[in-house]
Scaffold this motif. Structure first.
Motif, short mmCIF file in Angstrom:
data_model
loop_
_atom_site.label_atom_id
_atom_site.label_comp_id
_atom_site.label_asym_id
_atom_site.label_seq_id
_atom_site.Cartn_x
_atom_site.Cartn_y
_atom_site.Cartn_z
N GLN A 175 0.83 -1.19 0.00
CA GLN A 175 0.00 0.00 0.00
C GLN A 175 0.87 1.25 0.00
O GLN A 175 1.96 1.27 0.58
CB GLN A 175 -0.90 0.03 1.24
CG GLN A 175 -2.10 -0.90 1.16
CD GLN A 175 -3.24 -0.28 0.36
OE1 GLN A 175 -3.22 0.87 -0.02
NE2 GLN A 175 -4.26 -1.09 0.08
N ARG A 177 1.06 5.66 0.54
CA ARG A 177 0.70 6.56 1.63
C ARG A 177 -0.79 6.85 1.61
O ARG A 177 -1.39 7.04 0.56
CB ARG A 177 1.50 7.86 1.49
CG ARG A 177 1.25 8.87 2.60
CD ARG A 177 2.11 10.09 2.40
NE ARG A 177 3.53 9.75 2.46
CZ ARG A 177 4.50 10.65 2.27
NH1 ARG A 177 4.19 11.91 2.00
NH2 ARG A 177 5.76 10.28 2.35
N GLN A 178 -1.40 6.85 2.78
CA GLN A 178 -2.84 7.09 2.90
C GLN A 178 -3.17 8.50 2.40
O GLN A 178 -2.64 9.48 2.90
CB GLN A 178 -3.29 6.93 4.35
CG GLN A 178 -4.79 7.08 4.54
CD GLN A 178 -5.18 6.93 6.00
OE1 GLN A 178 -4.34 7.01 6.90
NE2 GLN A 178 -6.46 6.72 6.25
N PRO A 179 -4.07 8.62 1.40
CA PRO A 179 -4.39 9.95 0.87
C PRO A 179 -5.14 10.80 1.89
O PRO A 179 -6.10 10.35 2.52
CB PRO A 179 -5.29 9.64 -0.34
CG PRO A 179 -5.01 8.20 -0.67
CD PRO A 179 -4.71 7.55 0.64
N CYS A 180 -4.69 12.03 2.04
CA CYS A 180 -5.33 12.97 2.97
C CYS A 180 -5.07 14.38 2.48
O CYS A 180 -3.96 14.69 2.01
CB CYS A 180 -4.78 12.78 4.39
SG CYS A 180 -5.47 13.95 5.60
N THR A 199 -10.15 12.29 3.87
CA THR A 199 -9.17 11.20 4.01
C THR A 199 -9.78 9.91 3.48
O THR A 199 -10.95 9.61 3.75
CB THR A 199 -8.77 11.01 5.49
OG1 THR A 199 -8.37 12.25 6.04
CG2 THR A 199 -7.64 10.01 5.61
N LYS A 202 -7.45 4.02 2.57
CA LYS A 202 -6.21 3.47 2.02
C LYS A 202 -6.01 4.05 0.62
O LYS A 202 -6.89 4.73 0.09
CB LYS A 202 -6.25 1.93 1.97
CG LYS A 202 -7.45 1.37 1.23
CD LYS A 202 -7.48 -0.16 1.33
CE LYS A 202 -8.72 -0.72 0.63
NZ LYS A 202 -8.77 -2.20 0.71
N GLN A 203 -4.86 3.78 0.03
CA GLN A 203 -4.59 4.31 -1.31
C GLN A 203 -4.94 3.33 -2.41
O GLN A 203 -5.43 3.70 -3.46
CB GLN A 203 -3.10 4.69 -1.44
CG GLN A 203 -2.76 5.32 -2.79
CD GLN A 203 -1.28 5.24 -3.12
OE1 GLN A 203 -0.63 4.23 -2.87
NE2 GLN A 203 -0.74 6.32 -3.66
N THR A 321 -9.46 9.63 -9.12
CA THR A 321 -9.46 10.56 -7.99
C THR A 321 -10.83 10.53 -7.32
O THR A 321 -11.85 10.26 -7.97
CB THR A 321 -9.14 12.00 -8.42
OG1 THR A 321 -10.08 12.40 -9.43
CG2 THR A 321 -7.73 12.13 -8.96
N LEU A 339 -8.58 13.70 -3.97
CA LEU A 339 -7.66 12.72 -3.42
C LEU A 339 -7.37 11.66 -4.48
O LEU A 339 -8.30 11.08 -5.06
CB LEU A 339 -8.26 12.03 -2.18
CG LEU A 339 -8.53 12.92 -0.97
CD1 LEU A 339 -9.44 12.18 0.01
CD2 LEU A 339 -7.23 13.30 -0.30
N LEU A 341 -6.27 7.95 -5.96
CA LEU A 341 -6.32 6.56 -5.52
C LEU A 341 -5.88 5.66 -6.66
O LEU A 341 -5.81 6.08 -7.82
CB LEU A 341 -7.72 6.18 -5.02
CG LEU A 341 -8.87 6.21 -6.04
CD1 LEU A 341 -9.12 4.83 -6.64
CD2 LEU A 341 -10.16 6.69 -5.37
#
Length: 378
Positions: A175, A177-180, A199, A202-203, A321, A339, A341
Motif C-alpha cells: 500500500q 501513503r494514505q491519501p489525505c 481522508t 487506504k490508497q 481521484t 484525493l 487513488l
C-alpha cells in the motif's frame, strides 16, 4: 479426475498455418514485461521457397471508425517486433509450455517469442455508446503471422493469422501513503474560514472494493454548508495529443444528513462509494480494461508508470481521484478537495498458479485431452 489444459488456437483460412498460445494475457511488471511466447504449425510444402513472418502489433484507435471519411484514419499501428520465424535463424530457447506443445503437435511445430518494450501502454478499451458502430477507441495488441516472399510483401488473407492478446498490469504488493488533504477557504468581506478535511481509508483498492471517504468539516466562517457530495472520477490521458484528457464520473453520492453545518459548528462523516462497470454499462467514454471475445471485463485499471513524470508514450494513461465538494448555496459557492487513488486487480499467487498449472498440463498431456479454443476474434 482428468484436468483439461486450455490452449488458444487459431488457423489461417486455408488451414496451412496454425498458432497456439497457452495464454492471451501478458503481464506488465512496470520494470519488465512477460515475453509473448507460443507455437505455430505449418505445411512446409505450401511455402515453396517463401518464409513465415511474425509481427507483434500495438494498435491505438483514437477516433470513431464511422467518422473516417475523406481519407482520414483515426488509428495508428506500431510494430513492436517484426521478424522471420520460419525458417528459424537460430536455436530459440523454448519455454516449458512450448516444449510440451511441440512434443504434442509433432515435427511441424515451431516456437516463437516476441519481446514487448517496457514503455508500451496496457490494453484499454473506451466504451462506445449504444448506437456507435465499428471498432471502439482504445489500445489493443495482436500477433500477426503470414506467409510471404519478404517482410514488405503484402500479406494474403488466406495465409494470414491475426490473434488479439492483452497487456495487463497488477496492483503493487504494498500500500502507498494514505491519501489525505485539507482545504481552507476564506471569503471576501467575511471573517474566518471554512475548513474541509478529506481522508481515504487506504490508497490502493481492488476492483469491487468499497471506498470509505472520511469527511470532516470545521466551519469558522459565517457561511452555511447546505449539502455534501463525493464522487469517483476516472481520468483518461491521451498521450498522442497535448491536453487530451477526458474525465468521467463513475460513482457518486450526495447527502444532506448532518446539514446544514452552521457557522461555529463542525461535522464528521464517512461516505461510501463502489466504482463498478455495472453502474456505467451504457455510458459512452468510460475506459475499460482491454477485453477479448467472450471474456468479461471491468473498469480500466490505473496505469502504473516506472517514471510518473515521463508521459511521452504511445497510448492512454488511466488514473482515478475522489472529489469531495461542499455546497454553500447560490451566493456562497463551493469548496472542493481531490484525493488520488489506485484501482487495480490484485497480483495472483504465482506459486500456487504454477503448481496447479503444472499439474493440469501433466494431466492434460497424459490423458490426450487438450482443449482448444478455435472461435477466437481476429
Amino acid at each position: 479426475m482428468v484436468v483439461q489444459f486450455k490452449v488458444f488456437k487459431k488457423a489461417s483460412p486455408n488451414g496451412k498455418l496454425t498458432i497456439y498460445l497457452g495464454r492471451r494475457d501478458f503481464v506488465d511488471h512496470v520494470s519488465s514485461v512477460d515475453p509473448v511466447d507460443g507455437v505455430f504449425t505449418l505445411d512446409t510444402d505450401y511455402l515453396q521457397g517463401r518464409k513465415v513472418y511474425g509481427q507483434l502489433i500495438c494498435s491505438f484507435r483514437y477516433g470513431r471508425e464511422e467518422d473516417e471519411v475523406m481519407g482520414l484514419n483515426f488509428q495508428k499501428d506500431l510494430f513492436l517486433s517484426s521478424k522471420v520465424i520460419y525458417p528459424p535463424k537460430g536455436e530459440e530457447k523454448a519455454s516449458k509450455l512450448q516444449e510440451r506443445l511441440i512434443k504434442k503437435l509433432g515435427a511441424n511445430a515451431h516456437p516463437f517469442t516476441f519481446q514487448m518494450p517496457p514503455n508500451a501502454p496496457p490494453s484499454v478499451t473506451i466504451q462506445p455508446g449504444p448506437e456507435d458502430e465499428g471498432k471502439p477507441c482504445g489500445v489493443e495488441y495482436s500477433i500477426k503471422l503470414y506467409v510471404g516472399d519478404n517482410e514488405e510483401d503484402r500479406s494474403h488473407k488466406r495465409s494470414t493469422i491475426l490473434l488479439n492478446i492483452r497487456r495487463i498490469q497488477f496492483a503493487p504488493s504494498r500500500q502507498g501513503r494514505q491519501p489525505c488533504t485539507i482545504v481552507r477557504k476564506d471569503f471576501m468581506l467575511s471573517p474566518g474560514e471554512l475548513e474541509l478535511e478529506a481522508t481515504l481509508d487506504k490508497q490502493l483498492y481492488y476492483h469491487g472494493d468499497k471506498i470509505a471517504i472520511n469527511v470532516c468539516v470545521r466551519n469558522h466562517s459565517n457561511k452555511t454548508v447546505k449539502k455534501i457530495k463525493a464522487a469517483v472520477q476516472q481520468s483518461t490521458d491521451i498521450c498522442l495529443f497535448s491536453g487530451g484528457q477526458f474525465r468521467c464520473t463513475i460513482a457518486s453520492v450526495e447527502t444532506q444528513e448532518g446539514c446544514p453545518v452552521n457557522p461555529g459548528s463542525a461535522l464528521q462523516k464517512v461516505l461510501y462509494l463502489i466504482p463498478s462497470l455495472e453502474s456505467n454499462k451504457d455510458r459512452r467514454g468510460v475506459a475499460l480494461d482491454g477485453h477479448l471475445k467472450n471474456i468479461h471485463t471491468n473498469l480500466a485499471s490505473s496505469t502504473l508508470l516506472s517514471n510518473p513524470d515521463n508521459r511521452d508514450m504511445f497510448g492512454m494513461i488511466i488514473s482515478y481521484t475522489v472529489k469531495v465538494k461542499l455546497y454553500l448555496g447560490a451566493i456562497g459557492g463551493e469548496v472542493s478537495a481531490e484525493l488520488p487513488l489506485v484501482l487495480m486487480h490484485p497480483k495472483p499467487d504465482l506459486r500456487r498458479m504454477m503448481r496447479s498449472d503444472s499439474q493440469a498440463q501433466v494431466e492434460a498431456f497424459r490423458s490426450d485431452s487438450m482443449a482448444a479454443s478455435t472461435d477466437l476474434d481476429g
